[in-house]
Motif scaffolding. Structure first.
Motif, PDB file in Angstrom:
ATOM      1  N   ARG A 195       0.836  -1.191   0.000  1.00 42.06           N
ATOM      2  CA  ARG A 195       0.000   0.000   0.000  1.00 42.06           C
ATOM      3  C   ARG A 195       0.881   1.256   0.000  1.00 42.06           C
ATOM      4  NH1 ARG A 195      -3.758   1.869   4.912  1.00 42.06           N
ATOM      5  NH2 ARG A 195      -4.052   3.933   4.038  1.00 42.06           N
ATOM      6  N   THR A 196       1.908   1.217   0.829  1.00 43.08           N
ATOM      7  CA  THR A 196       2.822   2.367   0.891  1.00 43.08           C
ATOM      8  C   THR A 196       3.521   2.566  -0.444  1.00 43.08           C
ATOM      9  OG1 THR A 196       3.171   1.797   3.192  1.00 43.08           O
ATOM     10  CG2 THR A 196       4.682   3.393   2.233  1.00 43.08           C
ATOM     11  N   THR A 197       3.949   1.462  -1.018  1.00 46.00           N
ATOM     12  CA  THR A 197       4.631   1.574  -2.306  1.00 46.00           C
ATOM     13  C   THR A 197       3.708   2.177  -3.350  1.00 46.00           C
ATOM     14  OG1 THR A 197       5.587  -0.528  -1.665  1.00 46.00           O
ATOM     15  CG2 THR A 197       6.196   0.310  -3.802  1.00 46.00           C
ATOM     16  N   HIS A 226       3.393   5.861  -2.833  1.00 42.84           N
ATOM     17  CA  HIS A 226       4.565   6.564  -3.347  1.00 42.84           C
ATOM     18  C   HIS A 226       4.548   6.593  -4.868  1.00 42.84           C
ATOM     19  CE1 HIS A 226       7.355   7.577  -0.050  1.00 42.84           C
ATOM     20  NE2 HIS A 226       6.638   6.699   0.615  1.00 42.84           N
ATOM     21  N   THR A 248      13.689  -0.107  -2.490  1.00 42.96           N
ATOM     22  CA  THR A 248      12.514   0.748  -2.292  1.00 42.96           C
ATOM     23  C   THR A 248      12.553   1.547  -0.991  1.00 42.96           C
ATOM     24  OG1 THR A 248      11.302  -0.819  -3.591  1.00 42.96           O
ATOM     25  CG2 THR A 248      10.019   0.783  -2.384  1.00 42.96           C
ATOM     26  N   TYR A 273      13.099   5.776  -0.413  1.00 42.58           N
ATOM     27  CA  TYR A 273      12.154   6.635   0.310  1.00 42.58           C
ATOM     28  C   TYR A 273      12.874   7.372   1.425  1.00 42.58           C
ATOM     29  CZ  TYR A 273       8.479   3.926  -2.015  1.00 42.58           C
ATOM     30  OH  TYR A 273       7.681   3.328  -2.936  1.00 42.58           O
ATOM     31  N   GLU A 323       5.984   6.484   8.821  1.00 43.53           N
ATOM     32  CA  GLU A 323       5.713   5.678   7.631  1.00 43.53           C
ATOM     33  C   GLU A 323       6.599   4.437   7.607  1.00 43.53           C
ATOM     34  OE1 GLU A 323       4.987   7.269   3.286  1.00 43.53           O
ATOM     35  OE2 GLU A 323       7.041   6.592   3.514  1.00 43.53           O
ATOM     36  N   TYR A 348       5.382   1.984   9.943  1.00 47.69           N
ATOM     37  CA  TYR A 348       4.117   1.399   9.487  1.00 47.69           C
ATOM     38  C   TYR A 348       4.347   0.272   8.490  1.00 47.69           C
ATOM     39  CZ  TYR A 348      -0.203   1.199   6.734  1.00 47.69           C
ATOM     40  OH  TYR A 348      -1.304   0.775   6.061  1.00 47.69           O
ATOM     41  N   TYR A 349       5.223   0.504   7.517  1.00 52.38           N
ATOM     42  CA  TYR A 349       5.292  -0.511   6.472  1.00 52.38           C
ATOM     43  C   TYR A 349       6.454  -1.477   6.614  1.00 52.38           C
ATOM     44  CZ  TYR A 349       8.797   2.153   3.735  1.00 52.38           C
ATOM     45  OH  TYR A 349       9.922   2.794   3.315  1.00 52.38           O
TER      46      TYR A 349
END
Lengths: 205, 605
Positions: free
Chosen positions: A11-13, A16, B352, B356, B417, B420-421
């Motif tokens: 979901r985060t990906t 982004h 990834t 970020y 964030e 979270y992930y």
């Protein structure tokens, strides 16, 4: 539940990924040099924040430092070089951590040392861009450059900068670092005025 | 968010200084111990034959169970070699009990402490390699940074390299002949090696004594418990391997996929930083410290500057201290963002999360660039203050607005964030929980520091134990995890970043308050710095990677350090790498290495 962490990650990906289009949305077709800073500001820097170098370049902050240059007066019309500010006092060569500066001091016809460098070399292979030379120069005669595109085809000939290569007019320094140049100029004029006032006071006595 | 009020000078001193208590107890038991007789030097002089007994007493009875730094010094004028030990009390905090022992220079032999403290292993090897001090009883007395065939011990004062230019900077002239040539011509490839006088090349004499360990791929026939014939395979990983975070080599012996033994091999990036430092002026060393742990140059500066400020006796003005803390804590953020990104990269979350996190790192680096002039090689701190005040603008935004937005909005957001992930991700958890375990006792015994030590449940942080700068006035916690595995170290780093944000929130109002105040103790900072009284000092800071210590010795009126040693956290944290990865699978090895977070610039120095 097992697997929920992976879903969160995806979901985060995805978020982004969608955000990479924000620049296009917010600035649509106006990706101009003028709004580069706005695009890069903390408010809008999200998604893709990279700069399309070399088509666009981020402006260098005033204090940015790269290989040093020597300050000279703006050359008179028709002339190639103006007067050097350097007095060849050698403080920059002494304070240089990798010892990459070499100054040849000139001589006046009467044999006394001339307060100007005959030659000035910087070996930019070993220059570590620390900025000490410009920090400790008492005459504001050596400054750190903003020109970072120094790639050359032949390192054996192009990597020792001589005086001709190093010298740049004061107007260049004023252009790349207006605030600092103005500050230095204010200090210099104040010092000169104090000196003149002292001289005048002495003259009266 | 309002910052909590901080009262300056509200810190109580401990009733009995643990160091003084321990020193008194030691002197009572060992009457032969004397104070270091040289003026302005600190430490206890221990005769070499009593060293083991004194160290044992210190470790087992007096609670100084953490051997932080071991180093040697060449006292060529007294014809002596000195070994210096810094030990700390992990529970009570405070300063170091410094032990020093001196032996003759011609054949220096000192009993090894590596059987008592495993953490002395690499450091004693380094002292042997660079200074030629023999440690009796050391299990593996080999060179560690220089290559095996190297002749001589480069940190000795009478050792000169093939392209020797002078003992002290500034040199009279880099070009004594009068004509300019490039430095590279003097130091051309193949010409910078010194051979012994009677040495001649002989291919037959080139035998590698470590063939068994280092011979690339060797296979040993061995009977396993299950009666199945298996082979133990030795494999080199590195020095050119993307997952070793630099030119670092691991010699791994495996039984199937399980690691049975591991030898770290380092020194590929060795440039003898300490010798350069001993020839350099005090001021000239600051930009070199940037290049140790090149991800956190600001805090490298800080440690060195603190050590020299101790010798010079200068204190920076208030604003300089607040800016220092701002920069150092932002450096911690930068480093941990990078370290976590690469740890996740090693685990398999390829690129990834790292990209970020890099976005925020980039913003902090922009602040560094606008402040100091360079993104990574900052060279920002000076003795008694800073090179410059904060800039007026960063990225076209007013500085305090930029800082507010960065610290109060963007950084917490990216942290939440990340949490979270990543933190709950099943793959991450399975790849990291129970991997690379280091127990509390082992972590202390191996002298690990920083997130590795705290990930094993030791609540130790130099900022709290021996506060420097204004850390005693700031309110923050030391996050610890007890598991001691990769996940614990990940978690400690995440929590540390939250603590850094907490510190930054307290620093911001002070910065606004002191706006415009001076940032250097002197009006016109001097470039030729002399230490009037001489002496020795040890400055240590809590770097993002762990305790970074600078040991500096200098003569009265010295312009350059006599001895300049760096206690590098990346280097010492590698000591237990073999222990941590033993029993794990080969695929987990890069994860374990990533969780230590090394930078080869600092490991190899």
């Amino acid at each position: 539940m097992y697997g929920i962490g992976i879903v969160k990650g995806l979901r985060t990906t995805m978020k982004h990924f969608i955000r990479t289009y924000t620049v296009d949305w917010n600035f649509s077709d106006k990706l101009t040099e003028e709004n580069l800073l706005e695009r890069q500001s903390l408010k809008s820097a999200a998604g893709i924040i990279s700069v399309n170098y070399p088509d666009e370049k981020l402006p260098m902050p005033e204090r940015f430092r790269f290989v040093p240059f020597l300050v000279m007066n703006d050359p008179a019309p028709g002339q190639k070089a103006g007067d050097d500010w350097c007095t060849s006092c050698g403080i920059c060569a002494k304070v240089c951590p990798p010892q990459c500066i070499w100054i040849e001091r000139g001589k006046l016809p009467n044999g006394r040392p001339k307060p100007q460098p005959e030659q000035f070399y910087i070996d930019i292979d070993i220059c570590m861009n620390c900025g000490y030379c410009s920090e400790f120069c008492p005459f504001d005669a050596i400054k750190m450059d903003h020109d970072y595109e120094l790639a050359s085809y032949d390192r054996s000939s192009a990597h020792i900068h001589d005086k001709e290569r190093l010298s740049k007019p004061i107007s260049y320094w004023r252009a790349i670092a207006p605030e600092r140049a103005a500050g230095e100029e204010a200090i210099r004029t104040a010092e000169e005025e104090a000196k003149a006032a002292k001289k005048a006071a002495r003259g009266k006595k | 968010m309002a910052a909590p009020e901080i009262e300056v000078n509200d810190v109580e001193a401990p009733a009995v200084d643990p160091v003084e208590g321990a020193v008194a107890a030691l002197r009572e038991k060992f009457p032969d111990l004397t104070d270091d007789p040289r003026p302005n030097y600190t430490g206890l002089m221990v005769p070499p034959d009593q060293l083991l007994a004194v160290a044992g007493e210190l470790k087992n009875q007096l609670g100084f169970e953490y051997l932080s730094s071991v180093t040697g010094a060449d006292l060529i004028e007294d014809d002596k070699m000195e070994v210096i030990y810094h030990t700390y009390n992990l529970e009570k905090g405070g300063g170091a009990v410094v032990l020093k022992t001196q032996v003759g220079r011609s054949n220096p032999e000192v009993p090894s402490l590596s059987n008592m403290w495993e953490g002395a292993n690499f450091q004693e090897r380094e002292a042997y390699d660079l200074l030629g001090i023999n440690f009796e009883g050391h299990p593996d007395m080999r060179r560690i940074l220089m290559w095996d065939g190297f002749v001589g011990h480069p940190l000795r004062k009478d050792w000169k390299e093939a392209f020797w230019e002078g003992d002290e900077k500034p040199f009279k002239s880099r070009w004594p002949g009068g004509e300019v040539f490039r430095a590279e011509e003097r130091n051309a490839f193949g010409k910078n090696v010194k051979y012994p006088v009677d040495w001649a090349f002989n291919a037959e004499s080139l035998t590698d004594t470590d063939d068994e360990i280092y011979g690339g791929l060797t296979i040993q026939r061995q009977q396993a418990k299950t009666d199945i014939r298996t082979d133990n395979v030795t494999v080199n990983i590195g020095p050119q391997h993307p997952s070793t975070h630099g030119v670092f080599r691991m010699v791994v012996t495996m039984d199937g996929e399980t690691i049975t033994d591991l030898q770290p091999v380092m020194g590929y990036l060795h440039r003898n930083h300490e010798k350069i430092g001993e020839r350099n002026t005090f001021l000239g060393n600051i930009p070199y410290t940037d290049r140790l742990d090149y991800l956190s140059s600001m805090s490298n500066n800080h440690g060195y500057v603190l050590a020299i400020e101790k010798l010079l006796g200068v204190t920076p003005p208030e604003r300089a201290e607040w800016i220092r803390i701002l920069m150092v804590e932002l450096t911690r953020m930068v480093n941990h963002l990078w370290a976590l990104g690469f740890l996740l990269n090693d685990i398999g979350a390829l690129q990834t999360p790292m990209l970020y996190l890099t976005i925020e790192r980039e913003l902090i680096l922009d602040l560094f660039e606008a402040t100091s002039g360079t993104r990574m090689m900052c060279n920002y701190m000076r003795f008694g203050g800073l090179a410059y005040d904060l800039p007026r603008e960063v990225r076209g935004q007013e500085i305090y607005k930029f800082l507010d937005e960065l610290v109060l909005e963007r950084l917490p957001k990216i942290m939440d964030e990340l949490d979270y992930y990543i933190s709950g991700n099943e793959i991450i958890r399975e790849r990291s929980i129970g991997i690379g375990v280091l127990t509390r006792e082992q972590a202390i015994n191996y002298s690990t520091c920083g997130p590795v030590l705290r990930g094993s449940g030791v609540k130790y942080d130099v900022r709290k134990a021996e506060p420097y700068s204004y850390y005693e006035h700031l309110d923050f916690d030391i996050p610890t995890e007890s598991a001691g595995d990769v996940y614990a170290r990940y978690w400690v780093r995440v929590k540390e970043m939250y603590e850094s944000l907490r510190i930054l929130r307290q620093v911001l109002p002070h910065l606004k308050e002191t706006d415009g105040a001076r940032t250097h103790a002197d009006d016109k900072p001097a470039y030729a710095i002399r230490v009037p009284k001489g002496g020795d000092a040890y400055g240590r800071v809590e770097n993002p990677k762990g305790e970074l210590g600078y040991y500096v010795m200098t003569k009265p009126k010295g312009t350059n350090p006599e001895r300049y040693h760096i206690r590098a956290p990346s280097f010492i944290n590698l000591t237990p790498l073999g222990l941590m990865s033993r029993g794990d699978k080969i695929a987990d090895l890069v994860v374990v290495l990533g969780s230590i977070d090394i930078v080869l610039g600092e490991t190899d120095r």
